[in-house]
Design a protein around this motif. Structure first.
Motif, PDB file in Angstrom:
ATOM      1  N   VAL A  47      -5.354  13.758  -9.401  1.00  0.00           N
ATOM      2  CA  VAL A  47      -5.114  12.317  -9.437  1.00  0.00           C
ATOM      3  C   VAL A  47      -6.341  11.647  -8.832  1.00  0.00           C
ATOM      4  CG1 VAL A  47      -3.623  10.420  -8.717  1.00  0.00           C
ATOM      5  CG2 VAL A  47      -2.647  12.678  -9.137  1.00  0.00           C
ATOM      6  N   GLU A  48      -7.154  11.059  -9.670  1.00  0.00           N
ATOM      7  CA  GLU A  48      -8.345  10.385  -9.188  1.00  0.00           C
ATOM      8  C   GLU A  48      -8.555   9.098  -9.964  1.00  0.00           C
ATOM      9  OE1 GLU A  48     -11.841  12.724  -9.770  1.00  0.00           O
ATOM     10  OE2 GLU A  48     -11.246  13.402 -11.767  1.00  0.00           O
ATOM     11  N   TRP A  49      -9.223   8.157  -9.310  1.00  0.00           N
ATOM     12  CA  TRP A  49      -9.492   6.847  -9.890  1.00  0.00           C
ATOM     13  C   TRP A  49     -10.998   6.621  -9.915  1.00  0.00           C
ATOM     14  CZ3 TRP A  49      -5.419   3.692 -11.550  1.00  0.00           C
ATOM     15  CH2 TRP A  49      -4.139   4.182 -11.239  1.00  0.00           C
ATOM     16  N   HIS A  50     -11.440   5.801 -10.825  1.00  0.00           N
ATOM     17  CA  HIS A  50     -12.862   5.600 -11.026  1.00  0.00           C
ATOM     18  C   HIS A  50     -13.214   4.116 -10.907  1.00  0.00           C
ATOM     19  CE1 HIS A  50     -13.205   9.750 -12.568  1.00  0.00           C
ATOM     20  NE2 HIS A  50     -12.003   9.502 -13.077  1.00  0.00           N
ATOM     21  N   ARG A  75      -9.023   4.695  -3.806  1.00  0.00           N
ATOM     22  CA  ARG A  75      -7.582   4.916  -3.838  1.00  0.00           C
ATOM     23  C   ARG A  75      -6.893   3.593  -4.154  1.00  0.00           C
ATOM     24  NH1 ARG A  75      -6.573   7.638   2.011  1.00  0.00           N
ATOM     25  NH2 ARG A  75      -7.172   5.514   2.589  1.00  0.00           N
ATOM     26  N   PRO A  76      -5.790   3.622  -4.892  1.00  0.00           N
ATOM     27  CA  PRO A  76      -5.055   2.379  -5.164  1.00  0.00           C
ATOM     28  C   PRO A  76      -4.692   1.610  -3.898  1.00  0.00           C
ATOM     29  CG  PRO A  76      -4.260   4.101  -6.610  1.00  0.00           C
ATOM     30  CD  PRO A  76      -5.224   4.763  -5.643  1.00  0.00           C
ATOM     31  N   GLY A 102      -2.913   8.774  -0.613  1.00  0.00           N
ATOM     32  CA  GLY A 102      -3.044   7.409  -1.100  1.00  0.00           C
ATOM     33  C   GLY A 102      -3.574   7.296  -2.511  1.00  0.00           C
ATOM     34  N   SER A 103      -3.784   8.430  -3.181  1.00  0.00           N
ATOM     35  CA  SER A 103      -4.348   8.379  -4.529  1.00  0.00           C
ATOM     36  C   SER A 103      -3.303   8.050  -5.594  1.00  0.00           C
ATOM     37  CB  SER A 103      -5.023   9.709  -4.868  1.00  0.00           C
ATOM     38  OG  SER A 103      -4.083  10.777  -4.838  1.00  0.00           O
ATOM     39  N   GLY A 104      -2.026   8.149  -5.249  1.00  0.00           N
ATOM     40  CA  GLY A 104      -0.977   7.810  -6.204  1.00  0.00           C
ATOM     41  C   GLY A 104      -0.036   8.945  -6.542  1.00  0.00           C
ATOM     42  N   LYS A 105      -0.083  10.038  -5.783  1.00  0.00           N
ATOM     43  CA  LYS A 105       0.814  11.167  -6.060  1.00  0.00           C
ATOM     44  C   LYS A 105       2.275  10.759  -5.902  1.00  0.00           C
ATOM     45  CE  LYS A 105      -0.913  13.891  -2.939  1.00  0.00           C
ATOM     46  NZ  LYS A 105      -1.852  12.895  -2.373  1.00  0.00           N
ATOM     47  N   THR A 106       2.576  10.040  -4.829  1.00  0.00           N
ATOM     48  CA  THR A 106       3.961   9.630  -4.597  1.00  0.00           C
ATOM     49  C   THR A 106       4.414   8.628  -5.649  1.00  0.00           C
ATOM     50  OG1 THR A 106       3.850  10.085  -2.223  1.00  0.00           O
ATOM     51  CG2 THR A 106       5.523   8.529  -2.950  1.00  0.00           C
ATOM     52  N   ALA A 107       3.487   7.810  -6.168  1.00  0.00           N
ATOM     53  CA  ALA A 107       3.842   6.883  -7.241  1.00  0.00           C
ATOM     54  C   ALA A 107       4.299   7.661  -8.476  1.00  0.00           C
ATOM     55  CB  ALA A 107       2.642   6.000  -7.584  1.00  0.00           C
ATOM     56  N   ILE A 126       0.820  -1.214   0.000  1.00  0.00           N
ATOM     57  CA  ILE A 126       0.000   0.000   0.000  1.00  0.00           C
ATOM     58  C   ILE A 126       0.849   1.257   0.000  1.00  0.00           C
ATOM     59  CG2 ILE A 126      -1.880  -1.173   1.183  1.00  0.00           C
ATOM     60  CD1 ILE A 126      -1.032   0.293   3.746  1.00  0.00           C
ATOM     61  N   ASP A 127       2.137   1.122   0.319  1.00  0.00           N
ATOM     62  CA  ASP A 127       3.041   2.272   0.382  1.00  0.00           C
ATOM     63  C   ASP A 127       3.929   2.263  -0.849  1.00  0.00           C
ATOM     64  OD1 ASP A 127       4.712   4.318   1.018  1.00  0.00           O
ATOM     65  OD2 ASP A 127       5.548   3.400   2.831  1.00  0.00           O
ATOM     66  N   ALA A 128       4.016   3.385  -1.551  1.00  0.00           N
ATOM     67  CA  ALA A 128       4.825   3.457  -2.766  1.00  0.00           C
ATOM     68  C   ALA A 128       6.279   3.092  -2.496  1.00  0.00           C
ATOM     69  CB  ALA A 128       4.740   4.857  -3.379  1.00  0.00           C
TER      70      ALA A 128
END
Length: 500
Positions: free
Chosen positions: A288-291, A348-349, A59-64, A25-27
């Motif tokens: 950064v958003e997921w659907h 969130r991913p 947790g949306s993926g910014k750090t990824a 769960i952590d990049a």
């Protein structure tokens, strides 16, 4: 070799029971991140120098995306990242300018920090230097300044604002119209002079940037230490955003490919107030958003890329969601398994990865069939719900110190759905909450998406629940007749479906 990073060379699809996990769960700990990275529109917009402000929930993926910039290497692409978990804020705070609008107190200190990051790239990484006669003088001027001031071509970013450091100006980097004793100034005395210093350094940096190369300076983890009530924190963030825009546009006007990419939580950005905010939001920000099913990248697609990586074979590496989850039988709520899982996440991913890992864990314990069925999903909900509550603690604890007491009121109600009247009645029965407005407390829980409220249908008909995680601009409505706890907290708070 871990099955999470195993190459697809087995010639057949692995059994689910052979898989260790579907990632972390952590990049920082996710071994699959690089191999399963998906080109989110926010990443593409920043990469192509169209947007510099990347917003999204924790947790949306910014750090990824941040890590993608730093790990992609090319002879014509360079990136330097600032991650502020160990950044000496006390030194930076001393650089606040006085006698200027609050939103610009840290504008020039951020610009100086960014220019030094670019200087480090030019002096240590960019093999195209000097690319022209014009750049020869500028690269030499930057080298003289950096080495004379910090003792190295590659100074530690944490030492840039050390108060006792002396910046030394000479030759082509002398500051015009500025009288500095001995051509040097201590960092602690820099604020009155920093505008002129930046002007000269910026000119040399922009001259030196090779037009055919791409340069990225990235800022992440800006929410660490965030306190909503701290005006200095807001001033720092606004200063960074304005400095990033200034350099972004200055480079564009010179025909140089430079992007100062700022990664920031959207809820924090929503609370910032400064001039030109709407212009930046409309022209230079990307969310950064997921659907669930459409409108961009989906959580299903995210997991299918991971299923394919750890389960697939050479002849057909793509592994669909339906290959892993038995969707032929609905959940008791008459939902698909995918919908059932999505409803318990914040879209969130990290949430869907954690849920699928908990399902895998229960699958191995129960010795189920060839696919994930209703039973393993049901058994996984408890572990996942505990995770989501722990995630909440990371986000809310320093902003709402008594939030656990608030949750005890919710637990006393015993149900996912409740009215304000029910909530207020349970509230007054807890002496420890005396003097705190229950409506304000409920509003704080809404801000962190612990609860949502029912919005009656308008002209289009159909009532719906409003959640902050789905709409960062949504505001709390205390007049609503029905409130609902996010389903992901159901097991951790020991709640029943239905209305109290």
């Amino acid at each position: 070799m871990s099955t999470t990073v195993r190459s697809l060379t087995r010639g057949k699809m692995l059994k689910i029971s052979e898989v260790e996990n579907f990632g972390a769960i952590d990049a920082d700990a996710d071994e699959l991140l690089r191999e399963c990275f998906q080109n989110h529109p926010a990443y593409i917009a920043a990469k192509e120098n169209k947007k510099f402000l990347i917003l999204g929930r924790k947790g949306s993926g910014k750090t990824a995306i941040f890590k993608r910039f730093l790990t992609e290497h090319s002879a014509h692409e360079f990136a330097y990242g600032h991650s502020f978990d160990d950044y000496p804020w006390q030194h930076h705070d001393l650089q606040a300018q006085t006698g200027v609008p609050e939103e610009r107190r840290y504008f020039h200190s951020w610009k100086y920090l960014t220019l030094m990051g670019l200087a480090k790239i030019l002096l240590n990484l960019d093999q195209s230097q000097p690319w022209s006669d014009e750049s020869i003088e500028s690269v030499q001027a930057l080298e003289d300044f950096v080495v004379d001031s910090y003792g190295s071509r590659d100074p530690d970013v944490r030492q840039l604002f050390s108060p006792e450091k002396e910046l030394r100006f000479k030759g082509t980097l002398k500051i015009p119209y500025l009288e500095i004793s001995g051509e040097r100034v201590r960092v602690k005395e820099l604020p009155p002079h920093i505008q002129e210093v930046n002007q000269v350094i910026q000119e040399h940096v922009l001259r030196a940037l090779t037009p055919d190369n791409s340069y990225y300076i990235c800022f992440d983890q800006l929410d660490l230490g965030f306190v909503k009530s701290d005006p200095a924190y807001s001033q720092r963030l606004v200063g960074l955003i304005l400095a990033a825009r200034d350099l972004f546009l200055a480079a564009r006007n010179r025909g140089k490919r430079l992007n100062v990419v700022v990664f920031l939580r959207d809820d924090i950005y929503q609370d910032l107030q400064f001039e030109d905010k709407n212009k930046i939001t409309e022209n230079f920000s990307e969310l950064v958003e997921w659907h669930e099913s459409s409108g961009g990248l989906t959580l299903k697609g995210l997991m299918e890329s991971r299923f394919s990586r750890v389960l697939g074979d050479d002849s057909g590496p793509f592994v669909s969601w339906e290959s892993v989850f038995d969707e032929s039988r609905e959940m008791p709520s008459r939902q698909t398994k995918y919908k059932h899982i999505c409803d318990r996440t914040f879209l969130r991913p990290r949430d869907v990865i954690k849920f699928c890992n908990e399902i895998l864990k229960q699958y191995k314990t129960l010795g189920a069939g060839d696919q994930f069925d209703n039973q393993v999903i049901h058994e996984a909900r408890s572990g996942y719900s505990d995770y989501l509550l722990n995630e909440l603690d990371d986000e809310i604890a320093k902003h709402v110190p008594q939030y656990k007491e608030y949750l005890e009121v919710v637990k006393e109600l015993g149900s996912l759905q409740f009215s304000l009247e029910n909530f207020s009645a349970a509230w007054v029965r807890r002496p420890s909450l005396s003097g705190i407005d229950p409506v304000a407390a409920l509003g704080q829980l809404f801000e962190f998406s612990v609860v949502g409220y029912l919005k009656p249908g308008g002209r289009g008909g159909g009532s719906e629940y409003v959640w902050r995680y789905r709409d960062p601009r949504a505001r709390f409505n205390a007049a609503s007749e029905v409130f609902r706890v996010h389903p992901g907290f159901k097991e951790a708070l020991d709640l029943l479906t239905g209305r109290s």
